[in-house]
Structure formats: C-alpha cells, structure tokens
Design a protein around this motif. Structure first.
Motif, PDB file in Angstrom:
ATOM      1  N   PRO A   1       0.977  -1.372  -0.401  1.00  0.00           N
ATOM      2  CA  PRO A   1      -0.225   0.118   0.231  1.00  0.00           C
ATOM      3  C   PRO A   1       0.828   1.217  -0.036  1.00  0.00           C
ATOM      4  O   PRO A   1      -0.026   2.720  -0.248  1.00  0.00           O
ATOM      5  CB  PRO A   1      -0.826  -0.172   1.076  1.00  0.00           C
ATOM      6  N   SER A   2       2.300   0.979   0.226  1.00  0.00           N
ATOM      7  CA  SER A   2       2.942   2.336   0.429  1.00  0.00           C
ATOM      8  C   SER A   2       2.780   2.709  -1.078  1.00  0.00           C
ATOM      9  O   SER A   2       3.052   4.134  -1.114  1.00  0.00           O
ATOM     10  CB  SER A   2       4.490   2.123   0.817  1.00  0.00           C
TER      11      SER A   2
ATOM     12  N   THR B   1      -0.588   8.467   2.944  1.00  0.00           N
ATOM     13  CA  THR B   1      -1.773   8.108   4.251  1.00  0.00           C
ATOM     14  C   THR B   1      -2.694   8.065   4.616  1.00  0.00           C
ATOM     15  O   THR B   1      -2.431   9.460   4.627  1.00  0.00           O
ATOM     16  CB  THR B   1      -0.374   7.585   5.476  1.00  0.00           C
TER      17      THR B   1
ATOM     18  N   LEU C   1      -9.087   0.644   4.207  1.00  0.00           N
ATOM     19  CA  LEU C   1      -8.519   0.957   2.989  1.00  0.00           C
ATOM     20  C   LEU C   1      -9.345  -0.226   2.337  1.00  0.00           C
ATOM     21  O   LEU C   1      -8.869  -1.570   2.426  1.00  0.00           O
ATOM     22  CB  LEU C   1      -7.004   0.805   2.300  1.00  0.00           C
TER      23      LEU C   1
ATOM     24  N   ALA D   1      -3.510  -1.053   6.473  1.00  0.00           N
ATOM     25  CA  ALA D   1      -2.330  -0.325   5.563  1.00  0.00           C
ATOM     26  C   ALA D   1      -1.177  -0.529   5.903  1.00  0.00           C
ATOM     27  O   ALA D   1      -0.243   0.519   5.318  1.00  0.00           O
ATOM     28  CB  ALA D   1      -3.422   1.177   6.531  1.00  0.00           C
ATOM     29  N   ARG D   2      -0.802  -0.758   7.082  1.00  0.00           N
ATOM     30  CA  ARG D   2       0.472  -0.974   7.425  1.00  0.00           C
ATOM     31  C   ARG D   2       1.672  -1.504   5.809  1.00  0.00           C
ATOM     32  O   ARG D   2       1.496  -2.338   5.712  1.00  0.00           O
ATOM     33  CB  ARG D   2       1.122  -0.905   8.410  1.00  0.00           C
ATOM     34  N   THR D   3       2.823  -1.188   5.269  1.00  0.00           N
ATOM     35  CA  THR D   3       3.313  -1.797   3.949  1.00  0.00           C
ATOM     36  C   THR D   3       3.853  -2.989   4.683  1.00  0.00           C
ATOM     37  O   THR D   3       4.671  -3.289   5.928  1.00  0.00           O
ATOM     38  CB  THR D   3       4.914  -1.084   3.769  1.00  0.00           C
TER      39      THR D   3
END
Lengths: 221, 363
Positions: free
Chosen positions: B256-257, B262, B267, B341-343
């Motif tokens: 997602p990055s 952000t 998401l 959401a975190r990569t």
C-alpha cells in the motif's frame, strides 16, 4: 634470382603440384564420404540426443581420439599394410590415399559433430514435435541447416590434408612436399624449396577462397 | 478433452534427483485455451513437453480423448505428434529454408501431403491465414520476430492439428507484436475450434487469451480455475505476485505504500465481474451511507470476454456506516477486502496474523 628460377626443373614442379592436388582431393572425397556419416553418428548417439547410446558413443569417440592423437608420420608407417591391402601399393599418390583418408576422417567427423551440436537444439525439437522420422530430420533439416558449417569443415580438412601430403612425401608419395624435402632439404636447393612452398601456399589459399565462397553462398542468415 | 493425472517427472543425475513435475493433475476441455503460468524453472516447460512426449513422464497418465498417450508405440507417437502443433519462444524455424519450404517440408517429410500441387495449395492457404502471403520466398532471417512466429504458427497448423502447444510463444516479442500474435491465436481457436495449451510467465498473456489457467510452482499445480477467478481472487502468494505483474492495483494492495499517501480510515479493495460490472453500486452506497468514500485506484476492463472491475477505496466513517456499505456490497456480490494499511509484502501466512485488520469475504 631469375637464373636461380631457371635452374628449377619446372615439369617436376608441375607434376608435384598435380600430385599434391590429387592427394588432397581424392582423400578429401573419401573423408567426406566416411566422415560425414561418422560425425552424424557421433552426434545422434551422444548424450540427450535422439539415439543416445553412451557406451557406443564412448567407444567411437575413443577410437576417433586415438586416431587423431597419432602423429601422422607414424600413422603413415603403421598403415602401410592396410594401404597395400586396399590400394594395392603403399607408394606414390595411390599409396597415400589410404593413410591420408584414415588420418583426416576422424578429424572431419569431429568437426561435423561439433557443427551439428552448435545448431540450435530447438530445430531438432521442432522437427520431433512435428512427428518427422529421424532419418528425414537429419537429411531434410539438420544437414541443410549445417551445410555452411560442414562446407567450412571440409575446407579446414582440405587444408590439413595439403599439409599432410607433405609428410606423405617423406615416405615416397610424391607431390610438392616430397620435392621440397628432396631438393630443398637434402640437396640444399633453396630455390626449389621456396618454389614448392609458394605453390603449396597458393593451393591452400585457393582452397580457403573456394570454401569461403561456398559457405557464403549457402548461408541464408 | 485432455486428462492429465498424477503426472511426475524426476530427473536423476548421479545421486541428485530433481523433481520437475510433482503429482500434476489437470483437465483441459476440448476447444478451450488453457494457460499454464509459473516462474522460470517452475516446471511449465516440462509439463508442456510431456503432452507430445518430447519429455517422457516418470509416472502418471495423460489421456487425450480417452486414449492413453504415454504408452503409445513409436509409430503411433509420430502420428500423435503430427496431430499436435507446437510453437516455440525462439520460433525454431529452419534458417536454410524459405518461408514456403519451412511449412511445406514437414508436410512432405511426414508424408501428410505427398502431392506437390496439393502441398503448394495448402501452404499458400496457411500463409494467407497468417497474413504472410507476400513473404513466401523470403528466408527467416529476413523476417521480423512477429513474422517468424506467424511462420511458426502456419507450420504448426499445416497438419490440421486438434491441439496447439505454445511454449512461451510471445516471450521474445515486443508488446505490440505480442498483441497481434495473441489475436491470431484467439482467432484460430475460434475459427478452427482448436484446443490451445500455452505456457507463459506473463499474466498479461493469460488475461488476454485464456479461458482457464493453472499456476505451477516447483512442479506442483498450486492454483487452478477460470482466468477471472484466478486473476481477481488469487489465493497463493506466487499467484498474487504473478498477477501483480500485469495489475497495478494488486501491486498496490501487496504494497500500500505505493499509494504515496497515508489516509485516515480504511483501505478497501472491491472486485466484481460479469453483470455487476455495469451496476451503479457506488452511487447506491453514497445514497445510503454518510461515510466518506474516495477512489484511490481502479480499473474496469475485460478479461478476455468477461467484464470486471476493481477499485481501491478509502472509506472514512463510523463502524456502523462501514458495515452498512459492506452489506450493500454483499448484496451485489461484490467481493471486498480490507487492506491492512501498513506496508508489508503480504504473504498470506503473515496476512492471516493480522486478522483484526483484515477480513476476507469470498462471494
């Protein structure tokens, strides 16, 4: 210089040149006739090829290597009985054909094997995928594809044969090499030596030139 | 119908053994275009080659129209191969023969068409089919890559095969030429009713051409199904990686990055196909829910003949609002998935640890 050239016995040089040409072309013909099938056999019986026969290949390759590693001058002597049996004599142009063929055939067969090996293996695979029989694949696809390479191999073998004829001259075969040794080396007639060598160089160059032209003619890529 | 069952291929060199195919079973419907995708060295090339026995399986069975082919005697095998066309990544044309003879010679060598006039007519017909009529007398070296592959296709079709095997047929071609070759293959499949089995490492080829797909990894079939199913809902991480090649949206989901921002909120990845594609679902959602929705990334396109859409949404709102949105999506059979959401690289094993953040609804 001119005077020296006048002392050269030209008819003998011409005869020697003709003998050298015969001693090159006749064994070259027999070499191709014998060596081409032998090269194909080596190729198709080698590892991962359609008729892979590891043992047969190993034995054939060993014989080929033995013959190739034998110094030609020694081979000439060893083959005197064989030459008498096949050609009827071990002397003259006739007597040189058997040893020259025996020496050149394994050399040429190896060259043919390598030419076939360097063809894209995809060609063989494509032909197999179409359900074509192996003899047809060899005659109709592999050999035409390999033709430029095989012509180059014939040229190299021909040049090698020319140099072998000089050694054959040492045991009574005649030819330019014989003249160079007898007149040039044994009788110190340097002019004859140089003239014979010049003729040999010319022969080699004609061979190379003809070979390259043929290769170019049959190359479509 | 081709039925491959429990196919194994083991290479032995000295004490080392390499398993190229590990218990492969597949059913391939007649007339379909079946893709086998995998990374290089996955075994796809070996698998394809067992289908015309260029590669002998160590064990297992391959039945074509009910007939077991792995035990065919040599003469029958030659016949099978004549009825099976094959095209190659590097074309494998005969450089010493003209385009015409590349197609005509196999017909002669196999004895399929003995009469020279009939052979000539057949070759001209094939050249016309692949659009190379004016190049008959050229040598392969004078052709472009795409033209060479067209010769390969004409040669493969010469014997009127029922099955065409494609070995990375477009991997050596530029994207534009690839499209034209794929269009030709699709056309052949439609007009001649030919079954096509292709292997590739490019998901794009599968998307554009295939009906069914199998994913192979380390000699095993790890996933198999309709192209839309595998493409829109890849389960295995290898499949996800392969899909992400041709799909920027999945690439974003895996990482997602890539979005570059952000966002607050969730998401959410939506996937839908078929009729749903044309429904005004987003406007329904907006009408019933106070949640704020932004479209971050999306695509609406076709997978061969199947319309599909994928959207990556940012949703901000109360939990109840989000739940309501999900209900509407469920009603319309829109597959939705919350993306953490975190990569992360998103291998499924890790993803399953994040169960609080991610939930997956399989329609």
């Amino acid at each position: 210089m001119l005077e020296a050239l006048q002392q050269v016995y030209w008819p003998e040089i011409l005869q020697g040149t003709w003998d050298t040409i015969l001693m090159t072309l006749l064994p070259l013909f027999f070499t191709v006739v014998l060596g081409l099938p032998l090269g194909i056999l080596l190729f198709i019986t080698s590892k991962d090829k359609p008729l892979a026969q590891p043992r047969f290949y190993a034995v054939t390759a060993l014989i080929v290597n033995l013959l190739r590693s034998m110094p030609f001058i020694i081979l000439l002597i060893i083959l005197i009985p064989l030459s008498r049996a096949i050609a009827g004599t071990s002397l003259g142009v006739r007597g040189a054909i058997v040893p020259l063929t025996v020496a050149a055939t394994p050399f040429f067969a190896r060259l043919v094997e390598n030419v076939l090996r360097e063809l894209d293996r995809g060609i063989l695979e494509a032909c197999q995928s179409m359900g074509i029989r192996l003899p047809q694949i060899i005659v109709g696809a592999l050999l035409p594809e390999a033709l430029p390479g095989i012509l180059a191999a014939i040229t190299v073998t021909g040049v090698t044969l020319i140099s072998y004829t000089a050694m054959a001259g040492a045991v009574g075969a005649g030819g330019l090499g014989d003249i160079a040794i007898r007149y040039g080396y044994q009788r110190f007639e340097t002019t004859v030596l140089i003239v014979s060598v010049v003729f040999l160089v010319i022969l080699v160059n004609i061979m190379e030139w003809a070979g390259q032209r043929l290769v170019r003619h049959f190359t479509h890529w | 119908m081709i039925e491959i069952s429990h196919l194994n291929k083991v290479w032995r060199s000295g004490a080392r053994t390499v398993t190229a195919l590990d218990d492969v079973s597949l059913r391939i419907a007649a007339g379909s275009i079946f893709g086998i995708i995998g990374r290089s060295g996955a075994g796809k090339s070996t698998l394809l080659r067992t289908l015309n026995l260029l590669e002998r399986p160590t064990s297992g069975s391959i039945r074509m129209d009910g007939q077991e082919i792995t035990t065919l005697p040599h003469a029958e095998l030659l016949k099978l191969r004549q009825q099976t066309g094959m095209i190659f990544q590097h074309f494998n044309l005969l450089a010493a023969k003209t385009v015409f003879d590349n197609i005509a010679w196999p017909l002669k060598a196999t004895g399929l068409i003995r009469d020279a006039g009939a052979r000539r007519a057949r070759v001209l017909e094939l050249l016309d089919l692949v659009g190379l009529s004016e190049h008959a007398d050229k040598y392969p070296a004078q052709l472009s890559g795409g033209q060479k592959q067209r010769v390969g296709i004409a040669r493969a079709l010469a014997s009127r095969p029922k099955l065409l095997l494609c070995d990375e047929a477009t991997s050596a071609l530029d994207p534009e030429t690839t499209q034209s070759i794929l269009a030709l293959l699709a056309d052949i499949n439609r007009t001649l009713g030919l079954t096509i089995i292709l292997i590739t490492h490019e998901m794009q080829v599968i998307r554009d051409l295939c009906d069914e797909v199998a994913v192979i990894e380390q000699g095993r079939i790890i996933e198999q199904g309709s192209v839309a199913d595998i493409f829109l809902h890849p389960r295995h991480d290898v499949t996800r990686a392969l899909v992400a090649q041709s799909d920027p949206l999945l690439a974003t989901i895996l990482n997602p990055s890539r979005l570059g921002v952000t966002l607050p909120g969730l998401l959410v990845h939506l996937t839908y196909s078929g009729e749903t594609t044309w429904q005004p679902i987003l406007s329904q959602i907006c009408a019933c829910s106070p949640a704020q929705i932004s479209i971050l990334q999306g695509e609406v396109s076709m997978l061969k003949d199947t319309p599909y859409g994928q959207l990556l949404l940012g949703i901000q709102g109360e939990a109840a609002d989000v739940a309501q949105i999900f209900n509407i999506l469920d009603e319309h059979q829109v597959f939705h998935e919350i993306i953490p959401a975190r990569t992360h690289a998103a291998p499924p094993a890790e993803a399953s640890e994040d169960t609080e953040n991610s939930e997956a609804h399989h329609a």
